[in-house]
Design a protein around this motif. Sequence first.
Motif, PDB file in Angstrom:
ATOM      1  N   LYS A 137       0.856  -1.184   0.000  1.00  0.00           N
ATOM      2  CA  LYS A 137       0.000   0.000   0.000  1.00  0.00           C
ATOM      3  C   LYS A 137       0.896   1.239   0.000  1.00  0.00           C
ATOM      4  N   VAL A 138       0.588   2.181  -0.886  1.00  0.00           N
ATOM      5  CA  VAL A 138       1.413   3.371  -1.071  1.00  0.00           C
ATOM      6  C   VAL A 138       0.512   4.609  -1.101  1.00  0.00           C
ATOM      7  N   THR A 139       0.952   5.651  -0.450  1.00  0.00           N
ATOM      8  CA  THR A 139       0.251   6.935  -0.528  1.00  0.00           C
ATOM      9  C   THR A 139       0.862   7.738  -1.672  1.00  0.00           C
ATOM     10  N   VAL A 140      -0.002   8.286  -2.510  1.00  0.00           N
ATOM     11  CA  VAL A 140       0.445   9.153  -3.604  1.00  0.00           C
ATOM     12  C   VAL A 140       0.039  10.577  -3.215  1.00  0.00           C
ATOM     13  N   PRO A 141       1.003  11.341  -2.656  1.00  0.00           N
ATOM     14  CA  PRO A 141       0.659  12.681  -2.164  1.00  0.00           C
ATOM     15  C   PRO A 141       0.048  13.589  -3.226  1.00  0.00           C
ATOM     16  N   GLU A 142       0.537  13.502  -4.458  1.00  0.00           N
ATOM     17  CA  GLU A 142       0.027  14.356  -5.535  1.00  0.00           C
ATOM     18  C   GLU A 142      -1.453  14.093  -5.805  1.00  0.00           C
ATOM     19  N   TRP A 143      -1.885  12.879  -5.563  1.00  0.00           N
ATOM     20  CA  TRP A 143      -3.268  12.503  -5.853  1.00  0.00           C
ATOM     21  C   TRP A 143      -4.148  12.523  -4.606  1.00  0.00           C
ATOM     22  N   GLY A 144      -3.513  12.542  -3.418  1.00  0.00           N
ATOM     23  CA  GLY A 144      -4.265  12.522  -2.164  1.00  0.00           C
ATOM     24  C   GLY A 144      -4.982  11.212  -1.902  1.00  0.00           C
ATOM     25  N   VAL A 145      -4.414  10.108  -2.401  1.00  0.00           N
ATOM     26  CA  VAL A 145      -5.040   8.793  -2.232  1.00  0.00           C
ATOM     27  C   VAL A 145      -3.984   7.731  -1.925  1.00  0.00           C
ATOM     28  N   ASN A 146      -4.491   6.610  -1.439  1.00  0.00           N
ATOM     29  CA  ASN A 146      -3.665   5.422  -1.298  1.00  0.00           C
ATOM     30  C   ASN A 146      -3.947   4.499  -2.468  1.00  0.00           C
ATOM     31  N   VAL A 147      -2.909   3.837  -2.932  1.00  0.00           N
ATOM     32  CA  VAL A 147      -3.047   2.837  -3.984  1.00  0.00           C
ATOM     33  C   VAL A 147      -2.327   1.584  -3.518  1.00  0.00           C
ATOM     34  N   TYR A 181       1.657  10.412 -18.466  1.00  0.00           N
ATOM     35  CA  TYR A 181       2.670   9.750 -17.636  1.00  0.00           C
ATOM     36  C   TYR A 181       3.700  10.763 -17.148  1.00  0.00           C
ATOM     37  N   GLY A 182       3.904  10.793 -15.842  1.00  0.00           N
ATOM     38  CA  GLY A 182       4.829  11.766 -15.267  1.00  0.00           C
ATOM     39  C   GLY A 182       5.580  11.211 -14.070  1.00  0.00           C
ATOM     40  N   PRO A 183       6.192  12.107 -13.287  1.00  0.00           N
ATOM     41  CA  PRO A 183       7.015  11.680 -12.158  1.00  0.00           C
ATOM     42  C   PRO A 183       6.279  10.831 -11.115  1.00  0.00           C
ATOM     43  N   ALA A 184       5.036  11.159 -10.822  1.00  0.00           N
ATOM     44  CA  ALA A 184       4.296  10.353  -9.833  1.00  0.00           C
ATOM     45  C   ALA A 184       4.146   8.919 -10.330  1.00  0.00           C
ATOM     46  N   HIS A 185       3.859   8.768 -11.612  1.00  0.00           N
ATOM     47  CA  HIS A 185       3.721   7.435 -12.197  1.00  0.00           C
ATOM     48  C   HIS A 185       5.057   6.697 -12.174  1.00  0.00           C
TER      49      HIS A 185
END
Length: 130
Positions: free
Chosen positions: A23-33, A101-105
Amino acid sequence: MAKKVNKLRDIALNPAQSFRTKKVTVPEWGVNVVLREPSVSIWLKWLKEHRDLGNSEGVSTEETVQRNLETDVEFLINVLLEEDLTPVFTPEDKPEVLKIYGPAHARLVHQAFELITSTNEAEKKSENLH
């Protein structure tokens, strides 16, 4: 009511239980994936493209970069899951993901690689079994 016990066969055949996940938090998206270990086929394809195991003769730098980017996108599509373990994307989403597709991806792809057992780690585990 008796608790249902899963048989080993059922567990081993369950695709959701066949891969390591994180489980990872993606700060840019404000969600966990959830990131899943890549399938063998996408892992081998990524290795072929990024380690130039394929035929790259006559291929320009731009074409190589584009091919690598496309492979990264396919890798992301393969490993990115919702928290309920359902895939976020399908292979048909590749053109759309490729556009954004960018840095978060890229960070998610990198983190998914961390789920893959290295050869040395696997050998150590094997030695501990004997």
